[in-house]
Design a protein around this motif. Structure first.
Motif, PDB file in Angstrom:
ATOM      1  N   TYR A 175      32.094  36.226  36.207  1.00 40.76           N
ATOM      2  CA  TYR A 175      32.916  37.242  35.521  1.00 40.76           C
ATOM      3  C   TYR A 175      33.356  36.778  34.129  1.00 40.76           C
ATOM      4  O   TYR A 175      33.218  37.504  33.151  1.00 40.76           O
ATOM      5  CB  TYR A 175      34.139  37.580  36.390  1.00 40.76           C
ATOM      6  CG  TYR A 175      35.050  38.601  35.754  1.00 40.76           C
ATOM      7  CD1 TYR A 175      34.758  39.950  35.805  1.00 40.76           C
ATOM      8  CD2 TYR A 175      36.198  38.200  35.058  1.00 40.76           C
ATOM      9  CE1 TYR A 175      35.577  40.894  35.198  1.00 40.76           C
ATOM     10  CE2 TYR A 175      37.026  39.139  34.452  1.00 40.76           C
ATOM     11  CZ  TYR A 175      36.710  40.468  34.531  1.00 40.76           C
ATOM     12  OH  TYR A 175      37.526  41.397  33.923  1.00 40.76           O
ATOM     13  N   ARG A 227      44.147  40.684  24.865  1.00 40.88           N
ATOM     14  CA  ARG A 227      45.162  40.118  25.787  1.00 40.88           C
ATOM     15  C   ARG A 227      46.376  39.652  24.988  1.00 40.88           C
ATOM     16  O   ARG A 227      47.523  39.832  25.405  1.00 40.88           O
ATOM     17  CB  ARG A 227      44.577  38.947  26.578  1.00 40.88           C
ATOM     18  CG  ARG A 227      43.529  39.381  27.577  1.00 40.88           C
ATOM     19  CD  ARG A 227      42.945  38.181  28.321  1.00 40.88           C
ATOM     20  NE  ARG A 227      41.619  38.492  28.823  1.00 40.88           N
ATOM     21  CZ  ARG A 227      41.370  39.293  29.866  1.00 40.88           C
ATOM     22  NH1 ARG A 227      42.362  39.826  30.524  1.00 40.88           N
ATOM     23  NH2 ARG A 227      40.127  39.529  30.243  1.00 40.88           N
ATOM     24  N   ALA A 263      46.175  42.702  39.648  1.00 41.35           N
ATOM     25  CA  ALA A 263      44.707  42.750  39.473  1.00 41.35           C
ATOM     26  C   ALA A 263      44.286  41.692  38.447  1.00 41.35           C
ATOM     27  O   ALA A 263      43.466  41.947  37.576  1.00 41.35           O
ATOM     28  CB  ALA A 263      44.256  44.161  39.051  1.00 41.35           C
ATOM     29  N   ASP A 291      45.800  39.629  43.040  1.00 45.42           N
ATOM     30  CA  ASP A 291      44.564  40.424  43.072  1.00 45.42           C
ATOM     31  C   ASP A 291      44.224  40.672  44.540  1.00 45.42           C
ATOM     32  O   ASP A 291      44.561  39.852  45.396  1.00 45.42           O
ATOM     33  CB  ASP A 291      43.411  39.667  42.397  1.00 45.42           C
ATOM     34  CG  ASP A 291      42.275  40.604  41.970  1.00 45.42           C
ATOM     35  OD1 ASP A 291      42.153  40.887  40.766  1.00 45.42           O
ATOM     36  OD2 ASP A 291      41.516  41.062  42.862  1.00 45.42           O
ATOM     37  N   ASP A 338      47.611  43.703  47.049  1.00 43.93           N
ATOM     38  CA  ASP A 338      47.154  45.007  46.558  1.00 43.93           C
ATOM     39  C   ASP A 338      48.179  45.534  45.541  1.00 43.93           C
ATOM     40  O   ASP A 338      49.382  45.565  45.840  1.00 43.93           O
ATOM     41  CB  ASP A 338      47.037  45.968  47.761  1.00 43.93           C
ATOM     42  CG  ASP A 338      46.336  47.260  47.379  1.00 43.93           C
ATOM     43  OD1 ASP A 338      46.526  47.749  46.244  1.00 43.93           O
ATOM     44  OD2 ASP A 338      45.586  47.778  48.220  1.00 43.93           O
ATOM     45  N   ALA A 339      47.690  45.949  44.380  1.00 37.13           N
ATOM     46  CA  ALA A 339      48.593  46.431  43.321  1.00 37.13           C
ATOM     47  C   ALA A 339      49.310  47.718  43.735  1.00 37.13           C
ATOM     48  O   ALA A 339      50.289  48.108  43.097  1.00 37.13           O
ATOM     49  CB  ALA A 339      47.794  46.675  42.044  1.00 37.13           C
ATOM     50  N   SER A 394      45.470  44.359  33.500  1.00 39.66           N
ATOM     51  CA  SER A 394      44.467  44.505  32.448  1.00 39.66           C
ATOM     52  C   SER A 394      43.116  44.825  33.074  1.00 39.66           C
ATOM     53  O   SER A 394      42.652  44.126  33.977  1.00 39.66           O
ATOM     54  CB  SER A 394      44.378  43.241  31.582  1.00 39.66           C
ATOM     55  OG  SER A 394      44.020  42.104  32.309  1.00 39.66           O
TER      56      SER A 394
HETATM   57  C1  SAM Z   1      37.673  44.341  35.719  1.00 38.00           C
HETATM   58  S1  SAM Z   1      38.579  43.214  36.707  1.00 38.00           S
HETATM   59  C2  SAM Z   1      39.894  42.726  35.619  1.00 38.00           C
HETATM   60  C3  SAM Z   1      40.413  41.353  35.934  1.00 38.00           C
HETATM   61  C4  SAM Z   1      41.442  40.812  34.944  1.00 38.00           C
HETATM   62  N1  SAM Z   1      42.680  41.536  35.012  1.00 38.00           N
HETATM   63  C5  SAM Z   1      40.926  40.789  33.541  1.00 38.00           C
HETATM   64  O1  SAM Z   1      41.567  41.344  32.664  1.00 38.00           O
HETATM   65  O2  SAM Z   1      39.882  40.165  33.309  1.00 38.00           O
HETATM   66  C6  SAM Z   1      39.403  44.300  37.808  1.00 38.00           C
HETATM   67  C7  SAM Z   1      40.187  43.569  38.889  1.00 38.00           C
HETATM   68  O3  SAM Z   1      40.975  44.509  39.599  1.00 38.00           O
HETATM   69  C8  SAM Z   1      41.056  44.080  40.940  1.00 38.00           C
HETATM   70  N2  SAM Z   1      41.551  45.205  41.734  1.00 38.00           N
HETATM   71  C9  SAM Z   1      40.988  46.447  41.855  1.00 38.00           C
HETATM   72  N3  SAM Z   1      41.763  47.213  42.650  1.00 38.00           N
HETATM   73  C10 SAM Z   1      42.838  46.453  43.016  1.00 38.00           C
HETATM   74  C11 SAM Z   1      43.986  46.694  43.809  1.00 38.00           C
HETATM   75  N4  SAM Z   1      44.193  47.875  44.411  1.00 38.00           N
HETATM   76  N5  SAM Z   1      44.883  45.690  43.968  1.00 38.00           N
HETATM   77  C12 SAM Z   1      44.683  44.491  43.386  1.00 38.00           C
HETATM   78  N6  SAM Z   1      43.607  44.195  42.632  1.00 38.00           N
HETATM   79  C13 SAM Z   1      42.701  45.175  42.440  1.00 38.00           C
HETATM   80  C14 SAM Z   1      39.640  43.597  41.231  1.00 38.00           C
HETATM   81  O4  SAM Z   1      39.569  42.770  42.347  1.00 38.00           O
HETATM   82  C15 SAM Z   1      39.310  42.862  39.927  1.00 38.00           C
HETATM   83  O5  SAM Z   1      39.671  41.507  39.988  1.00 38.00           O
END
Ligand code: SAM
Length: 225
Positions: free
Chosen positions: A12, A28, A47, A71, A97-98, A114
């Motif tokens: 990632y 950021r 997340a 996350d 979970d968010a 983000s």
């Molecule tokens: C595109 S990544 C972004 C990661 C990081 N915040 C960044 O800026 O690089 C999206 C993230 O959202 C997390 N995610 C999606 N739905 C979520 C939820 N309901 N609760 C917690 N995390 C979640 C995914 O596991 C993933 O790590």
């Protein structure tokens, strides 16, 4: 969703770096600046993925501040603690979970997310839940892709439709994820339409949108009632 992120987790960071030409770092930094976070603050980054925004916040709030990154995908979180200790930063990471945060009401000064809000099942519920854990007068900060307009927007759409999936496929082995991510970004409310989602959450008395890089991304800041 969790499975898709788990499949790209180990590649990632490098993919982000290549695809954004490092610009995600500036975005950021802007999110931290617009959050108004200060030394000693308590910050929750939802997340958080591999933890980059959480680390940026920790640099801002210093040793007296406390940063928690959460996350729902354990594989995405895996590299975060190592990155924090390599940078000499103390940040707590938890699986959560968010949309159902395991924290008491009003326990943070700032909650952030983000490039995550467009991936949750119910963004309005998530905006409500993030506001719940923030003190009245504190801020919820959202960094998310927008839909740039004009010539830059046209070029960006070509890039997102062709180069991103190809590069993402090459770097992570999961081309479908990098077709999905730009597609959802193009369809997700941005600018005033996102502010309307914040209004629907009914938890903010002020909210503002800051466009970044010709509207390719936005930082949204809501002040909690
Ligand atoms: C595109 S990544 C972004 C990661 C990081 N915040 C960044 O800026 O690089 C999206 C993230 O959202 C997390 N995610 C999606 N739905 C979520 C939820 N309901 N609760 C917690 N995390 C979640 C995914 O596991 C993933 O790590």
């Amino acid at each position: 969703m969790r499975q898709m992120f788990s499949s790209i987790a180990t590649r990632y960071d490098v993919t982000n770096e290549v695809m954004s030409l490092g610009i995600h770092r500036l975005w950021r930094r802007a999110a931290v600046k617009y959050s108004g976070a200060k030394e000693g603050d308590r910050i929750l980054d939802c997340a958080t993925g591999t933890g980059d925004l959480a680390l940026s916040f920790k640099r801002k709030v210093g040793a007296s501040g406390h940063v928690v990154g959460t996350d729902f995908c354990p594989e995405m979180l895996q590299s975060a603690p190592g990155k924090a200790s390599e940078a000499g930063l103390q940040v707590e990471f938890q699986v959560a979970d968010a949309m159902a945060l395991p924290f008491a009401d009003a326990s943070f000064d700032v909650a952030s997310i983000s490039f995550g809000i467009r991936n949750v099942d119910d963004p309005v519920k998530c905006l409500k839940e993030m506001a719940r854990v923030v003190k009245p007068g504190g801020r919820v900060v959202v960094l998310e892709f927008g839909q740039p307009q004009g010539l830059f927007g046209a070029l960006f759409r070509v890039y997102a439709k062709t180069i991103m999936p190809a590069l993402g496929g090459l770097l992570t082995g999961n081309r479908t994820a990098y077709e999905y991510l730009p597609r959802t970004a193009a369809a997700f409310p941005s600018g005033d339409a996102f502010l309307a989602l914040m209004d629907q959450a009914g938890a903010y008395h002020e909210r503002v949108a800051h466009p970044l890089t010709f509207g390719t991304s936005y930082v949204y800041v809501g002040t909690v009632r």
